[in-house]
Design a protein around this motif. Sequence first.
Motif, short mmCIF file in Angstrom:
data_model
loop_
_atom_site.label_atom_id
_atom_site.label_comp_id
_atom_site.label_asym_id
_atom_site.label_seq_id
_atom_site.Cartn_x
_atom_site.Cartn_y
_atom_site.Cartn_z
N GLY A 85 0.78 -1.22 0.00
CA GLY A 85 0.00 0.00 0.00
C GLY A 85 0.82 1.28 0.00
O GLY A 85 0.29 2.34 0.29
N LEU A 86 2.10 1.20 -0.32
CA LEU A 86 2.94 2.39 -0.34
C LEU A 86 2.95 3.08 -1.69
O LEU A 86 3.70 4.00 -1.90
CB LEU A 86 4.39 2.03 0.05
N PHE A 87 2.12 2.66 -2.59
CA PHE A 87 2.03 3.12 -3.96
C PHE A 87 2.98 4.25 -4.34
O PHE A 87 2.85 5.36 -3.86
CB PHE A 87 0.59 3.51 -4.30
N ALA A 88 3.91 3.91 -5.17
CA ALA A 88 4.91 4.89 -5.59
C ALA A 88 5.31 4.61 -7.04
O ALA A 88 5.11 3.52 -7.56
CB ALA A 88 6.13 4.81 -4.69
N ALA A 89 5.90 5.62 -7.64
CA ALA A 89 6.36 5.48 -9.02
C ALA A 89 7.51 4.48 -9.10
O ALA A 89 8.35 4.41 -8.19
CB ALA A 89 6.81 6.84 -9.54
N LYS A 90 7.53 3.73 -10.16
CA LYS A 90 8.60 2.76 -10.37
C LYS A 90 9.90 3.51 -10.70
O LYS A 90 9.93 4.38 -11.56
CB LYS A 90 8.23 1.84 -11.53
N PRO A 91 10.99 3.17 -9.99
CA PRO A 91 12.27 3.81 -10.30
C PRO A 91 12.81 3.27 -11.63
O PRO A 91 12.45 2.17 -12.05
CB PRO A 91 13.17 3.41 -9.15
N THR A 92 13.66 4.03 -12.25
CA THR A 92 14.34 3.51 -13.44
C THR A 92 15.31 2.43 -12.98
O THR A 92 15.62 2.31 -11.79
CB THR A 92 15.14 4.62 -14.15
N ARG A 93 15.81 1.65 -13.92
CA ARG A 93 16.79 0.62 -13.58
C ARG A 93 18.00 1.25 -12.90
O ARG A 93 18.49 0.74 -11.89
CB ARG A 93 17.22 -0.12 -14.86
N GLU A 95 18.15 4.12 -11.21
CA GLU A 95 17.79 4.60 -9.87
C GLU A 95 17.70 3.44 -8.89
O GLU A 95 18.16 3.54 -7.74
CB GLU A 95 16.44 5.33 -9.91
N ALA A 96 17.12 2.32 -9.33
CA ALA A 96 16.98 1.16 -8.45
C ALA A 96 18.36 0.58 -8.09
O ALA A 96 18.61 0.27 -6.92
CB ALA A 96 16.12 0.09 -9.12
N LEU A 97 19.23 0.43 -9.09
CA LEU A 97 20.58 -0.08 -8.79
C LEU A 97 21.35 0.85 -7.87
O LEU A 97 21.99 0.42 -6.90
CB LEU A 97 21.35 -0.31 -10.09
N LYS A 98 21.25 2.13 -8.15
CA LYS A 98 21.93 3.10 -7.29
C LYS A 98 21.32 3.09 -5.89
O LYS A 98 22.04 3.14 -4.89
CB LYS A 98 21.82 4.50 -7.91
N GLY A 99 20.01 3.01 -5.82
CA GLY A 99 19.34 2.95 -4.51
C GLY A 99 19.76 1.74 -3.70
O GLY A 99 20.01 1.85 -2.49
N MET A 100 19.85 0.57 -4.34
CA MET A 100 20.27 -0.64 -3.62
C MET A 100 21.72 -0.51 -3.16
O MET A 100 22.06 -0.92 -2.04
CB MET A 100 20.08 -1.88 -4.50
N CYS A 101 22.58 0.04 -4.00
CA CYS A 101 23.98 0.25 -3.61
C CYS A 101 24.07 1.22 -2.44
O CYS A 101 24.84 1.01 -1.49
CB CYS A 101 24.81 0.76 -4.79
N GLU A 102 23.28 2.29 -2.47
CA GLU A 102 23.27 3.25 -1.37
C GLU A 102 22.79 2.59 -0.08
O GLU A 102 23.34 2.81 1.00
CB GLU A 102 22.38 4.45 -1.71
N PHE A 103 21.75 1.74 -0.20
CA PHE A 103 21.24 1.04 0.98
C PHE A 103 22.33 0.15 1.59
O PHE A 103 22.53 0.15 2.81
CB PHE A 103 20.02 0.19 0.61
N ILE A 104 23.04 -0.58 0.77
CA ILE A 104 24.11 -1.45 1.26
C ILE A 104 25.18 -0.62 1.96
O ILE A 104 25.64 -0.96 3.06
CB ILE A 104 24.70 -2.30 0.12
N GLN A 105 25.57 0.48 1.36
CA GLN A 105 26.59 1.34 1.97
C GLN A 105 26.09 1.94 3.28
O GLN A 105 26.81 1.98 4.28
CB GLN A 105 26.98 2.46 1.01
N MET A 106 24.86 2.41 3.31
CA MET A 106 24.32 3.03 4.51
C MET A 106 24.05 2.02 5.62
O MET A 106 23.92 2.39 6.78
CB MET A 106 23.04 3.82 4.18
N SER A 107 23.98 0.73 5.30
CA SER A 107 23.75 -0.31 6.29
C SER A 107 25.01 -0.65 7.09
O SER A 107 24.94 -1.35 8.09
CB SER A 107 23.24 -1.60 5.62
N ALA A 108 26.16 -0.17 6.63
CA ALA A 108 27.41 -0.43 7.35
C ALA A 108 27.32 0.19 8.75
O ALA A 108 26.75 1.27 8.94
CB ALA A 108 28.59 0.17 6.58
#
Length: 146
Positions: A85-93, A95-108
Amino acid sequence: VQAMKNLSIKHQTPMWNSEFGAHTTQWVRDTVNHFEKPGNQISGWIYWPWKRVGEQDSKRWAALMEIPHSPNWDKTRRWIGAPLGLFAAKPTREEALKGMCEFIQMSAAHNLVVNPGMAQALRITSARTMQPPDTLAQVQATCLHR
């Protein structure tokens, strides 16, 4: 608690809550207070999760250590959460790859941010200042010296 206390007495074993958490700060505070009432005879407890993405949209799922946000990760996680139910626009490929990389880095561990309200709810404070810790190292030092 009484049924568990009876079982603990019957088997002559301590009663211990193995895991709780992932809720509001107030709920966690109330739960810790309940577990630490002397009459309940609970020997200890463990809070889970100690780390999760801090939520900008809601404080329902607070954590002790929050993974910081980034715009690309926020866009990606909102799209991932669309079935919830968080309905949001689909990121581009990209943006999604960059977002996942940022998440991994920020999880340190060195990038995590202490949620001071949750630290207080969990009674993690410096014995000298009675203030919640600011860093993961301070959380660890406080917990190890209890």
